[in-house]
Design an enzyme around this catalytic site. Structure first.
Site, PDB file in Angstrom:
ATOM      1  CB  THR A   1     114.678  10.109  55.873  1.00  0.00           C
ATOM      2  OG1 THR A   1     114.760  11.275  55.040  1.00  0.00           O
ATOM      3  CG2 THR A   1     115.719   9.091  55.427  1.00  0.00           C
TER       4      THR A   1
ATOM      5  CG  HIS B   1      89.115  12.489  44.463  1.00  0.00           C
ATOM      6  ND1 HIS B   1      88.581  11.240  44.236  1.00  0.00           N
ATOM      7  CD2 HIS B   1      89.872  12.371  45.585  1.00  0.00           C
ATOM      8  CE1 HIS B   1      88.995  10.414  45.171  1.00  0.00           C
ATOM      9  NE2 HIS B   1      89.779  11.073  45.999  1.00  0.00           N
TER      10      HIS B   1
ATOM     11  CE1 TYR C   1      92.585   1.931  51.055  1.00  0.00           C
ATOM     12  CE2 TYR C   1      91.778   3.466  52.714  1.00  0.00           C
ATOM     13  CZ  TYR C   1      92.711   3.117  51.767  1.00  0.00           C
ATOM     14  OH  TYR C   1      93.781   3.943  51.532  1.00  0.00           O
TER      15      TYR C   1
ATOM     16  CE  LYS D   1     103.518  12.799  61.370  1.00  0.00           C
ATOM     17  NZ  LYS D   1     102.684  13.940  61.834  1.00  0.00           N
TER      18      LYS D   1
ATOM     19  CB  THR E   1     102.136  13.502  46.413  1.00  0.00           C
ATOM     20  OG1 THR E   1     103.320  12.877  46.902  1.00  0.00           O
ATOM     21  CG2 THR E   1     102.093  14.957  46.863  1.00  0.00           C
ATOM     22  CD  GLU E   2      94.253  15.281  48.310  1.00  0.00           C
ATOM     23  OE1 GLU E   2      93.130  15.710  48.009  1.00  0.00           O
ATOM     24  OE2 GLU E   2      94.508  14.725  49.394  1.00  0.00           O
TER      25      GLU E   2
END
EC number: 6.2.1.4
Length: 322
Positions: free
Chosen positions: A42, A277, A185, A44, A122-123
């Site tokens: 729920t 990273h 991508y 964002k 998550t980062e």
């Protein structure tokens, strides 16, 4: 200094238990029937990406938020915890969109429920939390973790678990594994443009302690009759690419050899500086791009000097097999 000690402790844990956990690599084989729940449903990010997963026709069957249990969100049930969600939906996979401070516990909750595949987007999860998670992960053989700090996993035109743009993917014959999200991508777009398409794309994440490595994905790709070629995208730091090269040298040879194309990010990176990273750092003279490129080329991998050449390099590699 503390990070190095944590890394050493994690490697010691890995050696003894890795074989037990390794058997879960088959859990990466998602398809149109994979049932997915969303942890942090729920919020964002959970809402935004949950919608996109549904639009891609992924079988999202519900979500988890203890404070909103018993309600509905995006037309799907919200459960108190992962165990309840799995019992009531038969979920095969979970995707985690929760803040870094709670993400480690969210992964463990999914492990306790024995969810076969857990994808953590998550980062910034504290390394100490991930060492604890990794220690538990390696001692069991029910749950496979992808990530954290990753774009997720997608079986083209069948199932999308994560944040990748679905529209650039097309069902085809190339398996893609990458430490970088955006470069994944790029590889996807290029293989779509040249007409190859993809079977499975896995973003393994750029953190030092992740749940899935290159070799796990190479196992899947080499065993899969639909996958005819492989793209491997690495970066500076650690030894994952060198280990993947050694694996390919041993397992991808002879008449049935599949062409492998690679790009390594960070050729010009200065030693000791983290490049985006947490795991992308040359430390103690190890983890350089040159070491990785040499190891891969010795294993027969075509290494490009630009990510813009991944698609054309794969096409050339296929022509070389004819």
């Amino acid at each position: 200094m503390l990070s190095q000690q944590i890394a050493n402790n994690a490697r010691t844990l890995q050696k003894g238990a890795a074989r037990f956990y390794n058997s879960t690599y088959n859990n990466l084989k998602i398809n149109k029937d994979t049932k997915v729940i969303v942890q942090g449903f729920t919020g964002k990010q959970g809402t935004f990406h949950g919608k996109q997963m549904l639009e891609y026709n992924t079988k999202v069957v519900g979500g988890v938020n203890a404070n909103k249990a018993g309600t509905e969100h995006l037309g799907l049930p919200v459960f108190k915890n992962v165990s309840e969600a799995r019992n009531k939906t038969g979920a095969d996979a979970s995707v985690i969109y929760v803040p870094a401070s709670a993400a480690g516990s969210a992964i463990e909750e999914a492990m306790d429920a024995e969810i076969p595949l857990v994808v953590c987007i998550t980062e910034g999860i504290p390394q100490h939390d991930m060492v604890r998670v990794k220690s538990r992960l390696l001692k069991q053989n029910k749950t496979r973790l992808v990530g954290p700090n990753c774009p997720g996993i997608i079986s083209a035109d069948q199932c999308k678990i994560g944040i990748m743009p679905g529209h650039i993917h097309k069902r085809g014959c190339i398996g893609i594994v990458s430490r970088s999200g955006t470069l994944t991508y790029e590889a996807v777009h290029q293989t779509t443009q040249v007409g190859f398409g993809q079977t499975l794309c896995v973003g393994i994440g750029g953190d030092p302690f992740n749940g899935t490595n290159f070799i796990d994905c190479l196992n899947v790709f080499l065993e899969d009759p639909e996958t005819k070629g492989i793209i491997l995208i690495g970066e500076i730091g650690g030894s994952a690419e060198e280990e993947a090269a050694a694996y390919l040298k041993e397992h991808n040879s002879g008449a049935n050899r599949k062409p492998v194309v690679s790009f390594i990010a960070g050729v010009t990176a200065p030693p000791g500086r983290r490049m985006g990273h947490a795991g992308a750092i040359i430390s103690g003279g190890k983890g350089t791009a040159a070491d990785k490129i040499n190891a891969l080329r010795e294993a027969g991998v075509v290494v490009t000097d630009s990510p813009a050449k991944l698609g054309t390099s794969m096409a050339t590699a296929f022509l070389g097999k004819i």
